[in-house]
Design an enzyme around this catalytic site. Structure first.
Site, PDB file in Angstrom:
ATOM      1  N   ASP A 123      -0.888  -7.006  25.582  1.00  0.00           N
ATOM      2  CA  ASP A 123      -1.332  -6.092  24.518  1.00  0.00           C
ATOM      3  C   ASP A 123      -2.599  -6.636  23.849  1.00  0.00           C
ATOM      4  O   ASP A 123      -3.338  -5.886  23.219  1.00  0.00           O
ATOM      5  CB  ASP A 123      -0.228  -5.835  23.483  1.00  0.00           C
TER       6      ASP A 123
ATOM      7  N   ASP B 215      14.511  -1.822  19.711  1.00  0.00           N
ATOM      8  CA  ASP B 215      13.693  -2.458  18.677  1.00  0.00           C
ATOM      9  C   ASP B 215      13.820  -1.643  17.396  1.00  0.00           C
ATOM     10  O   ASP B 215      14.561  -0.656  17.345  1.00  0.00           O
ATOM     11  CB  ASP B 215      12.228  -2.592  19.143  1.00  0.00           C
TER      12      ASP B 215
ATOM     13  N   ARG C  17       8.809   0.664  21.430  1.00  0.00           N
ATOM     14  CA  ARG C  17       7.743   1.086  20.505  1.00  0.00           C
ATOM     15  C   ARG C  17       7.161   2.415  20.974  1.00  0.00           C
ATOM     16  O   ARG C  17       6.965   3.335  20.195  1.00  0.00           O
ATOM     17  CB  ARG C  17       6.659   0.018  20.430  1.00  0.00           C
TER      18      ARG C  17
ATOM     19  N   THR D 263       4.033  -2.389  23.191  1.00  0.00           N
ATOM     20  CA  THR D 263       3.341  -1.095  23.256  1.00  0.00           C
ATOM     21  C   THR D 263       3.066  -0.431  21.901  1.00  0.00           C
ATOM     22  O   THR D 263       2.904   0.783  21.847  1.00  0.00           O
ATOM     23  CB  THR D 263       4.153  -0.129  24.148  1.00  0.00           C
TER      24      THR D 263
ATOM     25  N   TYR E 281       0.169 -12.220  26.855  1.00  0.00           N
ATOM     26  CA  TYR E 281       0.555 -11.003  26.143  1.00  0.00           C
ATOM     27  C   TYR E 281      -0.542  -9.981  26.443  1.00  0.00           C
ATOM     28  O   TYR E 281      -1.658 -10.081  25.948  1.00  0.00           O
ATOM     29  CB  TYR E 281       0.662 -11.265  24.639  1.00  0.00           C
TER      30      TYR E 281
ATOM     31  N   GLU F 181      12.086 -13.315  15.794  1.00  0.00           N
ATOM     32  CA  GLU F 181      11.561 -12.757  14.559  1.00  0.00           C
ATOM     33  C   GLU F 181      12.643 -12.114  13.690  1.00  0.00           C
ATOM     34  O   GLU F 181      12.501 -10.980  13.248  1.00  0.00           O
ATOM     35  CB  GLU F 181      10.478 -11.726  14.885  1.00  0.00           C
TER      36      GLU F 181
ATOM     37  N   TRP G 197       7.603 -17.894  24.107  1.00  0.00           N
ATOM     38  CA  TRP G 197       6.512 -16.955  23.790  1.00  0.00           C
ATOM     39  C   TRP G 197       5.562 -17.478  22.720  1.00  0.00           C
ATOM     40  O   TRP G 197       4.398 -17.118  22.694  1.00  0.00           O
ATOM     41  CB  TRP G 197       7.077 -15.585  23.395  1.00  0.00           C
TER      42      TRP G 197
ATOM     43  N   HIS H  19      14.924  -7.062  14.679  1.00  0.00           N
ATOM     44  CA  HIS H  19      14.396  -5.933  15.450  1.00  0.00           C
ATOM     45  C   HIS H  19      15.481  -4.886  15.705  1.00  0.00           C
ATOM     46  O   HIS H  19      15.599  -4.355  16.807  1.00  0.00           O
ATOM     47  CB  HIS H  19      13.797  -6.427  16.772  1.00  0.00           C
TER      48      HIS H  19
HETATM   49  C1  ACM Z   1       7.935 -11.447  20.516  1.00  0.00           C
HETATM   50  O1  ACM Z   1       6.743 -11.275  20.803  1.00  0.00           O
HETATM   51  N1  ACM Z   1       8.377 -11.101  19.331  1.00  0.00           N
HETATM   52  C2  ACM Z   1       8.863 -12.019  21.459  1.00  0.00           C
END
Ligand code: ACM
Length: 569
Positions: free
Chosen positions: A436, A175, A146, A485, A434, A313, A409, A246
């Site tokens: 962030d 990503d 990112r 990020t 996490y 995702e 996660w 991603h």
């Molecule tokens: C994730 O936070 N998509 C692994």
């Protein structure tokens, strides 16, 4: 002493102690070379100590040796008046972690790059420390996709990890918003995929744009340097190549990787926005071959047992609409798009297993388990597919080889399911680790996203869920803090989100508890007063306990501070 992470046991300390000065020798027994080099360059550089080689019986010395009566990463550090310092380790890594403790004992000056009091001696109190980690996997994930972190910044983070006795660097290299790893066979991955024309400044609702190109990537030589630098610090680098979601940057570089029958992938660019791109890999033999080629270069560069293939995702709407993807589902005898994702992941599970490596993926790899009648990748007979032998181990009830591991996660649930089925697990629930996520509920937090997770919240995180039996809990390899990020445009922003919480996390990962839930935050905070001075000496732009400094704020830049919402959506 104010050690972080806290050691298992300290005897002493007393006031009188051992002085290290220009005469102090460094006596390194066979097998302790990484620590010998590190002590001379890093500690010697910081304190102006030449640390010349010396005789075994020299009293004014730091002596390093292996001791096979200790656990592999355990160490015993003895600082004895009129005898000097000795660090024994159960392995070379144990000796190295002991040296990290020695550095902390020598005070914040030991964290600088050059002496601030040239010629001064440096004392440590008389004491004996016995220590060993709770978990073998003490990880930090850094998202360099990112926002790119130049190589120097990555090496600096490896140093910061070592100072906190963390030993797994999960390198999130690809990503939607960027592909950061040179692949010689597919140069467009970096020519096209490693930069974007502009970037949204703030989270998704922000109307602001940074109207300048952003990019960067690591060459093979950069990666070899990073991996070697990490190995010298007893850190394993686990690369992540995220698939089949991603992947927009890869599709922008090679449009044939996308679902061409439903999107015009020729006009796709590297994504400049945040969230989950709908543009996912097409489930074709060509895609599998392409990623096998990519992974062949990855295996050459990264010696780690584990290779992370993401798996998180993966938006399924293109597969639902794509006649080609639907034909693939029918041909493989799968029930639906989840089965297709599982088929994709399993292909690389067996592929990696056949090459002596182990797949690790985000907990979505547990979805779409194998159904009766589904053919294995090895049996699908697709022309051009590389050999895809059966794994050496067994296939578990979840349809993965027993070597496959899970990064849990989305809470603990994935990790619990995986551990019960016999898979190893790394616990990194977004609700807890996490980094962030904002670390305070106040209005001054820069671009606040996700949950409020304070230093104390991270300190109180327990990686092993109580639902697991002792036997199942052995599958919890450890834990990992994840740094995504999207809203961290440079190294100081990464520092701000990561510290001081990474210090609390390091203690969670390293220091065993006397009893579950027995963490003493007041004691940790007391030790942190000294640790902040170490971080200052290291030049870490952490969040001060009283809140951000004026230049650490981002007034007017929108985040997504919605309680209970996942941060990446
Ligand atoms: C994730 O936070 N998509 C692994």
């Amino acid at each position: 002493m104010e050690l972080i992470p806290a050691p298992r046991a300290i005897e002493g300390p007393t006031r009188c102690g051992v002085l290290l000065d220009r005469e102090t020798a460094l006596v390194a027994a066979p097998g302790t070379g990484t620590t010998e080099r590190w002590l001379r360059s890093t500690l010697g550089g910081a304190l102006g100590l030449p640390l010349p080689p010396g005789a075994e019986d020299s009293r004014n010395s730091v002596r390093l040796r292996l001791d096979d009566t200790l656990e592999p990463e355990a160490y015993k550090l003895s600082a004895i008046v009129n005898w000097g310092v000795e660090i024994r380790g159960g392995s070379a890594a144990g000796v190295f972690w002991g040296a990290q403790t020695l550095r902390q004992l020598l005070g914040p000056e030991a964290f600088r790059r050059a002496p601030v009091r040239p010629g001064a001696g440096h004392g440590i109190p008389h004491q004996i420390i016995e220590d060993a980690p709770r978990f073998p996997w003490r990880g930090l994930m850094l998202d360099v996709a990112r926002h790119f972190m130049p190589k120097d910044g990555v090496l600096r983070y490896l140093d910061l990890m070592a100072a906190h006795k963390l030993n797994v660097f999960h390198f999130h290299l690809t990503d939607d918003q960027g592909w950061r790893l040179e692949i010689e066979r597919y140069p467009r991955l970096t020519e096209v995929g490693s930069w974007r024309a502009r970037t949204r400044f703030g989270h998704r609702a922000s109307p602001l744009w940074e109207e300048k190109p952003h990019g960067g990537f690591y060459t093979h030589e950069d990666i070899r340097e990073i991996v070697a630098y990490a190995a010298d610090r007893h850190i394993t680098v686990v690369p992540e190549i995220d698939m089949p979601g991603h992947s927009q940057a890869a599709i922008a570089a090679y449009p044939e990787l996308g679902n061409r029958d439903v999107v015009d992938t020729d006009s796709l660019t590297v994504w400049d926005d945040w969230g989950i791109s709908r543009n996912v890999l097409a489930p074709t033999g060509n895609t599998l071959r392409f990623y096998e080629d990519v992974l062949e270069e990855v295996l050459e560069l990264f010696p780690s047992d584990f290779i992370h293939i993401g798996g998180d995702e993966c938006a399924k709407d293109q597969w639902r609409k794509s006649p080609a993807a639907q034909a693939r589902i029918a041909e493989l005898g799968l029930a639906d798009e989840d089965g297709l994702q599982a088929w994709f992941i399993r292909h690389f599970d067996t592929w990696l297993g056949a090459r002596g490596r182990r797949l690790i993926g985000w907990d979505e790899i547990l979805e779409g388990g194998r159904r009766a009648g589904e053919r294995t990748p090895a049996a699908d007979g697709e022309e051009g597919l590389r050999e895809s032998r059966a794994p050496k181990g067994e296939t578990t009830a979840l349809g993965l080889t027993d070597g496959a591991a899970v990064s849990s996660w989305r809470g603990y649930a994935g990790g619990i399911t995986a551990a019960r089925a016999g898979h190893d697990v790394v616990m990194c629930p977004e609700q807890q680790v996490y980094l962030d996520h904002r670390q305070d509920g106040g209005a001054d937090e820069p671009v606040p996203i996700g949950y409020v997770r304070t230093l104390e919240d991270v300190y109180c995180f327990e990686p092993v869920p109580p639902q697991l039996t002792e036997e199942e809990a052995r599958h919890v390899l450890g834990t990992q803090a994840n740094v995504w990020t999207e809203v961290m445009e440079d190294q100081s922003r990464v520092d701000y989100q990561t510290f001081p919480r990474l210090a609390a996390f390091a203690e969670v990962a390293w220091s065993a508890l006397p009893a579950p839930g027995d963490r003493d935050f007041a004691d940790f905070e007391r030790r942190m007063t000294v640790h902040y001075r170490r971080l200052d000496a290291l030049g870490v732009a952490y969040r001060p306990p009283a809140g951000p400094r004026p230049w650490q704020r981002r007034p007017g830049v929108l985040g997504r501070p919605i309680e209970g919402a996942p941060p990446n959506v």
